[in-house]
Structures are given as C-alpha cells and as structure tokens.
Motif scaffolding. Structure first.
Motif, short mmCIF file in Angstrom:
data_model
loop_
_atom_site.label_atom_id
_atom_site.label_comp_id
_atom_site.label_asym_id
_atom_site.label_seq_id
_atom_site.Cartn_x
_atom_site.Cartn_y
_atom_site.Cartn_z
N LYS A 12 41.47 27.92 32.56
CA LYS A 12 43.37 27.83 32.69
C LYS A 12 43.67 27.69 30.94
CE LYS A 12 43.25 29.32 36.33
NZ LYS A 12 43.79 31.10 37.39
N PRO B 158 51.99 29.04 37.04
CA PRO B 158 50.55 29.80 38.03
C PRO B 158 49.63 28.46 38.11
CG PRO B 158 51.50 30.96 36.33
CD PRO B 158 52.17 29.68 36.03
N LYS C 23 52.98 27.76 31.53
CA LYS C 23 51.33 28.48 32.31
C LYS C 23 50.69 27.90 33.29
CE LYS C 23 52.08 33.30 30.96
NZ LYS C 23 51.62 34.28 29.94
N ASP D 253 46.83 23.46 42.48
CA ASP D 253 45.98 24.54 42.08
C ASP D 253 44.38 23.65 42.31
OD1 ASP D 253 47.12 26.84 41.99
OD2 ASP D 253 48.09 25.55 40.91
#
Lengths: 846, 233
Positions: A136, A490, A463, A507
């Motif tokens: 990421k 995100p 992000k 996440d």
C-alpha cells in the motif's frame, strides 16, 4: 502441626502472659513459623523496566517467577521515584495477562467501515500483514503521492524516531503526527512564553513552604506522581497546600485550602493574586527588582512610568502592571472565578510570604482550555513574581540524559522522499487559525485536527495510515469525527495490544508487545530534581507472537520494502544502528531492537558523558541490571543572570518571545496580530496578546438550553485510556475521591441534585451541543454547584469484554467524555481543549 | 514479654491511592472482588468547606478476636506472635467468622477464585486470547499467582472457605515487612511489636494520639491510626 498450633492457642489465650521472650530480640528469631517450617516455593528475581501508565514514566521492577510477572515495585536505583510506585504499575499485570489481547496479526474481511460494521477480522501471518502494508505504501510512491502516507503516533518511548521519524521521512512524507496536542501542550506554552522552557517543570517539594496546585493533582496524576506521594506527608507538615480545582481532588483532600474555581476562570484568579503580590509589596526584589526610590508605587494602584523601576531577572513587570494587573483586583476576580476576594488575598499573601520557597504548579487542568495558554502563562508568572523560578523550594526545569542523537535521515532520502517530505503536514499546523507555536509558529502539532483535515481532504487526501499505541477515536474530544475520518481513509494499519475503538476501522491489525513487560526501549523523565533515562525490558517471554512497535515493526516493514525494491529504510537501519560494541549489522527485528537501544543509550554506560553528568555505569550489562541512569541533582538558579531561553533572556511578564512569534505568524498570513487573536478565539487585542491577561472562559452551548457546566478530570487508576479492561480498575475506583466502585459516575453537588430531583445511583443522560453519554449520578459535596464533573476513562465501546458493556454490539460501559466534549482548541499551542468547562450540558434522568 | 505485632497507619502520610490494596492482591492472590487490604472513604462538611478522608483497612488482628471465638473448627486462631490466622485446610466454610467480624475483612469464596480464567471464549475467534489459553501458556490457574503466598497458606484458596489478611506471615516470619507496608509509596504504614517500646510502631503510638476502628466492639484491634487525613479539618 495444626494440632500443636491449636493447643498452643488454647494455652496462650487462657494464660495471658506466658512464654515471655527477652525484649529486643528480633522478629526473625522469635516468630512461630521458623523458616524451615515454611513450604519451599519457586523463587523469582526483580528485573528492572519502566512503567508508562501515566506521563511520569517511572523506573520500576517486576518480580519474575518461572517466566511470569507476579508483582511490581519501584526501582530502588532510581533517584527520581526512590523505589516508590503509584497504584498504576500493579494494574499493568492484569493488562499484560488480559484474555482479550490481540495475539496474532489480523486482516479485515468486511470492506465496509463504520462503528456499526463488524470488521470480520481473521488471523494472518506477520509476513502477509507487513507485505500488505508495504504494498500500500509503495503504491503511493509509484503514484507520486507519498505525502498521503501518515504515521499517527500515540504514547511512545524514545525509540520513537525509528518509526515516527524515519519511516515517513525516508519513505517520503512529512506526516509523522504525534498525540502531543491532546496531552498538555498548553501547559508548556505557559512556561515557554515566560521562562523559555518548552517542557514540563520539576518541583522542589522537599524544600517548599507553599504550594498552589492549579488543577494539578500530583498525588494522583500528572506529574512526578510517586515522588509526590512519597513526600506529601512532609509537604503537608511543612508547607501550606492550596488546590485550585472545581473538584475536591485527591490532592485537595490533603490540603489546607480548596479553592473550587469556576471552571475555566483560573486566569482571573491568578491575575488577582498577582495584583495582591504587587500592591502589597511582596514581589521578589532579588528576582524582579525594585523601584528606584524604594517606594512601592504599585500600592497606589495607578499607572507607573517604566523608568521608575529597575528590573533584574525579569522583563516587563511594569508594562504588565499598567496593561493588566493594575485593574485585576480580588474584588474584580471574585465574581468571575467564584473565589471570595478575602480568600484570594490571603492565599496570594501567604504564597508570596513563603516565597521563594513557593510553587505555583500549572497543570493541564488549568491550561488545556480554549484560551488556556494565557491562563497557563498567568499562573506560571506567579513563580516569576515571587522569584521561585529555578530557586530552592520552587519550580525548576530539568536535565537531559546525554543519549545519542538519532542519525540524520537525509543521506537516505531519495528524490521522491526529499520532495514529498516537504509537503504541508496534514494537521494544518501553521494555517491562519492554527498557529501552534511550539517554540516557533507552525511548529507544534494539532493532533485532533487531523481528523477534520482528513474529512476535508485539505491540504490533501490521506490514503495510507499506520497508527501505533494510540486510540484517537476514544481519546480525542469530538471522538465521532475520528470514526468518520478513518471510515474515509482507504487503508489503515493499527499496532495495538487490544482491539481498541481505533482498531475497529483498521484493515490490518498488528499485535503489539505490552510496553512495560514485553518491550525493549528507553525513556526519559524527571522527578525529585533528578532527570533520568530508564530502560524498558522484556522481562518475560510474551505469551503470543507480538512485536515491539517502534523497533521490530519498523525493521520488518523496512525488510519488506527492500524486498519489493525500496531499500533506503533498511539501509538506514542497518548502516546507522550497528551494535556499538561488536559492530554487527542487525539482521533481525530483535537484533535491530537491541543494537538501536545500545546505540541510543551508549553514552550513559560507556564511561563518557553519562559518567560526567550523573551515575557512572560500567557497561551495558550493568545498565540492564540497574535499569536506570540518574543525573546529578538539579542545580538551582541555572537560568538566572540572563540565561532564560526567551527573546530577552529574562523571565518575561511581557513576552517579547510571543510577540515575535505572533507577528511572524500574522505576517505569513498577511494580516495583523489582532486579526489572529480574533481568528483563534481570543478576546485580547493590541498589547494584550503579549501578556498573561484575562480571557473569559469559552464555553460551548447556550446557558438557557444547557444550564450546567461540564468538567472532567483524571483517575489515579487510569493507565491513560488503557486500564479499563482490567478488573482491579473497577474494584478500586473509589480511590478517586467522589467516585464509586464498579460504576462510571457524574458527580453533582446536592444543590444541583435537588434541583433536578436526582439521587445517588440514578441513571442520567448528559447532553452537550455536540453529543451525549449515559452514566450514573453521584451526589457529592466535593463539586461546585452548577457543574457536572466526571472522570475520564470509562465509556469504551470496544477494547474488551470488561471495558465495554457489550463488545459485539458496541455498547459502551458508562460514557466517554469525549463523546460529549466538542472538538475545540487552544490554538496558540495547538492543544485540544478538554478542561475549563469547555461545554455546557443538560442532564436528564433516564 | 509476649510479642504483640500490630500496625500503625499514619493518615497524614496516606494519600489514599489504594496502592496497598493492589499490592496485597498481587502478593496474596486474592480473587477479583476480594480485598484483604481495603479502605473506606468519608466526605463531610458542606461545599465549599468539605473534608474528605480515606481510611485504609485490613484485618485488625484483634487481641480479642470474635472470629476466633466463634469458629467451630478452630480454623481461626491466634498464633504465638499475636497474629490472627486462618487454617484453610480445616475451614468448613460456615462463615460464622464472617458474621462475627465487625470489620468486614473476612471474605468467603463463593466461587472458585480462578473460575474466570477457565473461560475459553475469544472475543474474535482465532485472533484474541482467552483465559483458558493464558492458563495453558503460563501453566498456572491464576497466571500471575505469587508462589510465595503458598509458604504458609494455600497460595490460592479453595472455593467454599473463607480467607483473610495474615499480616503477610510468609514474609514477616522471615524478618520481612508485610507487603502493604513495603508497597505504600507514602510510608504511611509501620508494622512492629507493640509490646516493644523501642519499636517504631510503639514510638509512633507514644508520640501521637491514636485510634482504632469500632473500639466499642471490644475487640482490641492491633491496627492503630494516627493523625488526620486532611489538613483542613
């Protein structure tokens, strides 16, 4: 043996004075169970580490038996807490052995985020977890937007730069965002813009004769807690203790006088005390100076020509008088702060007469308020007036353990990193309405605004976030904003011991080693006129595969990034943090931890700088055994003689330092200081911006709709917000005066209770303009009528089975104050406001 | 002279932190909800003239202990040093002592003290731990159990019997201090032989006016309190 015992009992109770033993013999030789009669059990050893349950950061020791921690005590080698501890370290045992600990990396399988959404976490390997984060991050670099990576730091050790510093800087982001502005930056603001010290003061309790605690509750929380607790009997015997607090705090309960100030009006009270000190001629002639003619012209209560006064160690006392103090009589202050004029006069005179052996102790309570920076300055200025600054029995600064500096990141920054790490920081510091003047404008963090900045996408969208040892969705006022912000981001990875509120939006979740018993790191602190560096040690092998946040996770991330082609971070770690004794390059996360720790602390144990400035420790192994390096005792008057780090080098009652910074900030935004004052919610104009002056308490809510003032405080059992999954917390909650075991109570005065028809144990809903919570009523005389006072800490809807009422359904146990408190700031320091009656509230029985 | 061990608590030094209570829990392995060392608090006066007191409590090791008098199995007994002790082995759990005790310092284990650690429930399956797993990993029924306690008493007491403060006999009888004394950060507690006029405890009692809890009960407590908690009375 039992029978014998009983027989003995029968005989001895029948004949009172049998079995005479020679007086003076020792306990050991005469007690019934000689050593040999005791069962033999496994022996343990005391191992040194550091508690980070509050911000004192005490050197402590854990008793380790067969790889388990069974009990704790203060580290006897520490000159700061001299072997004493407060209640918090005991709770840490249950915190480590918490059945709700995260034991493995996890990933979210429900892509939808929100408080109502079950993340559906599933276990994954460390490799998968770290690789996912690295992917990421690298995506951002590929898209030339690496500034959209944010590292959110909460509590930390001084290994912090390995993660919070190096990772964003070498990767290519300006965004190492700390928690500091939800802690106590407004307190530092007061000492910086008077004596030039951006830090927390230390206090010479041993020699003091008068202490005014401004919201400070040192026998319970923040700061120097164990030292304060251990010496408080001496303080009460030898000094007059006055506590300024809307609540009868633990410290107030021990004191001579409790001044239950109207929340947020500490500044008015401090200014009136300054007025008394000057008009009565009780200021320090040695520190402040005197009128050239030896007369006290302040007594005449009119404006004074500055040239009449010879000022010595301070700057601007006459200016301050003319502009502000002259009109701030006790009679003026009394209706504003709720303390009778006579009492103000008595305390001010008592304080000044005891001076310079006097302490005006500023705390977050009196400063973490909208406009609190000026209250902090006013209360701190009293120390300047009476010359107790840097004086025996007064308020001092601290020493710095001479550890190694973090090696520069610059040689490891590629072009992307160089460019993108210079982007604006996400928290909007330096914006017109966020001067955040940590030493210089725009240099302080505005932690809590990060949520709004993320929601606004300003200065840009975020992000990827890594968060560690933080729980902003619980610990920040206006907590719900963080729920929305993290829903928007995100990708979020959280390093944590428990599934905290913040973790709910993650996440990837990485299980953290518990700092006190499972982590290797070092910290710095001060108490009792000694500064120190303490060693945090993995005293037991963790029960699960947890990793140390700042060192291990960073190294594993660097390895993963390198594997995927971005080698700079790993190169930095391996080149700069070789083992300082063997020169070995660290190859694993644990090797890296040890070599980095040795690198940082080496000057303390290699016979060089440390030996010169404090304890002489002979080598790494001795340091590990002792667990602490102490400075020599602080020397008074270090900064007298023009050595304060202010613009004038003097103690500033008229802050030229603040003037310079405010003007620079105004110029940057092409405006004037008056406009900046208004923009930032302060009322003072003109010269008032540069002096401690009265700012009326700022409150949210219309008094008609929200008739009561809400105020919060800390618990002596809070390990920040992290001890609420510990059963002992609830069992002992009544050690916080006014609080109740196994309950989360709002304390109201009987007058308030009768007005609302409320009784002890009633359930109520407290509503502010921005939120609400439900809790239990405690009717108590120790709070000011018209206020609702509640301890911070409970009200978790996540964290564990004990912390929350229903973890699965996300039902909080009690109510979190941060769901009630609006998000607002003392903008000059960047601080989140939480005290001073930030909001008005209404209460209803439910 | 016969020994008479007791404790003096200086309320002026006490800061009401509960450190003694917690230290006691770690030393003596008491279950959640059971505290040998405890406290009560009292608020008096009317705003803004308010006084607050925190009084630490523990077994008074009375000279005339009602719990000993009523115990049908002589499981409660006074030993040769004046300690009021309890034999876990012979206790039948009738709780006569609990009823007779005017101070509320004898506790009955209605459940297995380590029962909560037997739960296998995980908050998030496979991701978070459980009590049972911690028991398995630490090889202990109580993960942080202090084995020292077991030198003179059951390290963790059984369900169905009572338990109480022993003046840390496993430590004091080896020449150490009770754990609440060494753990008090304020130095408010002094343990010693009250029959020895040179002991620090005796000297404090000579120097200051002292009081005991519920003197009218005639139990002759050996835990004495000196000075006032607050400075504003």
């Amino acid at each position: 043996m039992k029978v014998d015992r009983r027989k003995f009992l029968q005989i001895s109770s029948a004949t009172a004075a049998v079995a005479a033993v020679a007086p003076g013999t020792t306990l050991v030789s005469n007690l019934a169970h000689a050593k040999g009669k005791m069962k033999s059990v496994a022996q343990g050893e005391w191992i040194s580490t550091v508690c980070q349950g509050c911000t004192t950061w005490c050197p402590v020791q854990a008793y380790v038996v067969e790889g388990r921690v069974t009990k704790v005590r203060g580290n006897p080698h520490s000159k700061a807490n001299h072997g004493q501890i407060c209640p918090r370290p005991h709770l840490a045992i249950q915190q480590m052995y918490d059945p709700d600990r995260v034991k493995t990396p996890m990933k979210r399988t429900n892509p939808k985020k929100g408080r109502e959404e079950d993340p559906k976490f599933v276990p994954i390997t460390w490799e998968e977890a770290i690789d996912t984060i690295a992917d990421k991050m690298l995506e951002l670099r590929q898209n030339s937007e690496s500034e959209k990576f944010v590292l959110l730091r909460g509590r930390y050790s001084y290994m912090r730069d390995l993660l919070y510093g190096a990772v964003p800087k070498i990767f290519g982001s300006p965004n190492g965002i700390s928690h500091s502005a939800i802690c106590a930056e407004a307190e530092k603001f007061g000492s910086f813009y008077t004596e030039g010290y951006w830090g927390y003061n230390d206090f010479d309790l041993e020699h003091t004769k008068y202490v005014i605690c401004w919201g400070a509750d040192p026998v319970a929380s923040n700061r120097q807690v164990p030292h304060a607790m251990s010496i408080w009997g001496h303080v009460v015997d030898n000094a007059t203790l006055v506590t300024v607090d809307p609540r009868l705090s633990a410290t107030a309960a021990k004191g001579k006088k409790w001044l239950p100030v109207i929340p947020g009006e500490d500044g008015a009270l401090a200014l009136a005390m300054a007025h008394v000190i000057l008009t009565e001629g009780l200021w320090s002639k040695e520190f402040v100076g005197d009128f050239k003619d030896g007369q006290n012209h302040f007594a005449m209560k009119h404006e004074i020509d500055e040239s009449m006064f010879n000022e010595v160690e301070s700057h601007g006392v006459v200016k301050w008088w003319n502009l502000e103090v002259m009109k701030r009589t006790p009679e003026w202050a009394a209706p504003i702060c709720g303390i009778p004029a006579e009492q103000i006069r008595e305390v001010a005179m008592g304080f000044a007469k005891a001076a310079p052996y006097a302490i005006s102790w500023v705390s977050p309570g009196a400063s973490m308020q909208v406009r609190g920076g000026y209250s902090s300055m006013a209360a701190h200025a009293l120390n300047g007036l009476v010359g107790s600054i840097d004086h025996k029995g007064g308020v001092v600064q601290g020493g710095k353990p001479p550890v190694s500096k973090t090696p520069s990141f610059k040689p490891y920054q590629d072009d992307v990193a160089k460019k993108h790490s210079k982007a604006k920081k996400i928290d909007q510091r330096g914006f017109k309405d966020f001067p955040a003047m940590k030493k210089k404008p725009g240099k302080g963090v505005v932690t809590n605004n990060t949520a709004d900045a993320i929601l606004q996408g300003k200065p840009y969208d975020v992000k990827v976030i890594i968060g560690y040892w933080n729980n902003f969705n619980f610990s920040c006022a206006g907590a719900d904003r963080w729920d929305r912000a993290l829903t928007k981001v995100p990708f979020f990875a959280h390093i944590t011991t428990n599934i905290a509120e913040m973790t709910h939006f993650a996440d990837i979740v990485l299980p953290a080693a518990f700092s006190m018993f499972e982590k290797n790191a070092y910290i710095k602190g001060k108490q009792n006129l000694h500064s120190y560096a303490g060693l945090q040690q993995r005293v037991v092998k963790p029960l699960w595969d947890v990793k140390m946040d700042e060192s291990e996770v960073s190294f594993m991330l660097a390895q993963s990034l390198a594997k995927k082609g971005f080698k700079n971070l790993l190169e930095y770690y391996q080149a700069e943090f070789k083992d300082p004794e063997t020169g070995k390059v660290p190859e694993t996360s644990l090797e890296f931890t040890e070599s980095a720790l040795k690198f940082y602390t080496k000057p303390l144990w290699d016979g060089t700088k440390g030996a010169a400035k404090g304890d002489h420790i002979h080598g790494w192994n001795e340091f590990k055994r002792l667990g602490v390096w102490n400075t020599k005792r602080y020397k008074y008057k270090k900064h007298w003689g023009g050595k304060f780090k202010t613009k004038t080098k003097k103690f500033e009652f008229y802050s030229e330092t603040l003037k310079k910074n405010l003007k620079a900030h105004a110029e940057k935004h092409h405006t004037n200081v008056d406009d900046i004052m208004k923009t930032c919610k302060y009322t003072g104009q003109g010269e008032y911006a540069f002096i401690p002056h009265h700012e009326p308490a700022y409150r949210w809510g219309d008094p008609g709709k929200y008739p009561l003032i809400f105020n919060e405080h800390r618990s002596r059992l809070n390990r920040e917000g992290r001890s609420q999954n510990v059963p002992w917390y609830y069992e002992l909650k009544d050690v916080d005066p006014g609080d109740v075991i196994n309950a989360d109570v709002a304390k109201i005065n009987p007058i308030t209770a009768s007005k609302y028809g409320l009784e002890n144990g009633d359930k109520i809903r407290i509503t502010s303009p921005t939120g609400h919570l439900e809790c239990t009523v405690k009717v108590w005389e120790g709070v000011r009528p018209g206020t609702v006072i509640k301890c911070y800490g409970q009200g978790h809807w996540n964290y564990g089975r004990i912390a929350s009422a229903d973890f699965a359904k996300k039902v909080p146990k009690g109510g979190s104050n941060n769901h009630l408190l609006p998000c607002d700031y003392d903008r000059f320091s960047g601080s989140t406001a939480r005290h001073g009656g930030l909001t008005r509230v209404n209460i209803q029985k439910v | 002279m016969k020994k008479k061990y007791g404790m003096v608590i200086d309320l002026r030094k006490c800061v009401g932190c509960g450190g003694c209570d917690l230290a006691c829990k770690t030393e003596n392995n008491t279950a959640d909800g059971i505290s040998w060392g405890s406290h009560y608090t009292e608020t008096t006066g009317v705003f803004p003239e308010v006084q607050y007191e925190h009084i630490p409590t523990l077994c008074n090791h009375c000279e005339d202990p009602p719990c000993v008098r009523v115990c049908p199995t002589q499981s409660m007994y006074v030993d040769e040093d004046g300690f009021v002790l309890h034999s876990a082995e012979s206790c039948i759990g009738c709780q006569s002592c609990v009823l007779a005790d005017p101070y509320g310092v004898i506790h009955y284990n209605s459940r297995k003290p380590t029962a909560k650690w037997e739960s296998t429930k995980e908050l998030v399956a496979g991701c978070t731990s459980s009590g049972r797993e911690i028991q398995r990993l630490t090889k202990q029924e109580l993960p942080h159990v202090n084995p020292d306690r077991g030198k003179t008493y059951q390290a963790v007491r059984d369900k169905g019997i009572v338990e109480k403060c022993t003046f840390c006999d496993h430590k004091t009888k080896q020449g150490q201090q009770p754990h609440c004394v060494t753990s008090c950060p304020a130095g408010a507690r002094v343990f010693g032989d009250l029959n020895d006029s040179n002991s620090e405890a005796s000297r404090l009692l000579q120097k200051y006016k002292s009081r005991v809890l519920k003197p009218h009960k005639g139990t002759r407590p050996k835990v004495h309190y000196i000075r006032n908690y607050g400075d504003n009375a």
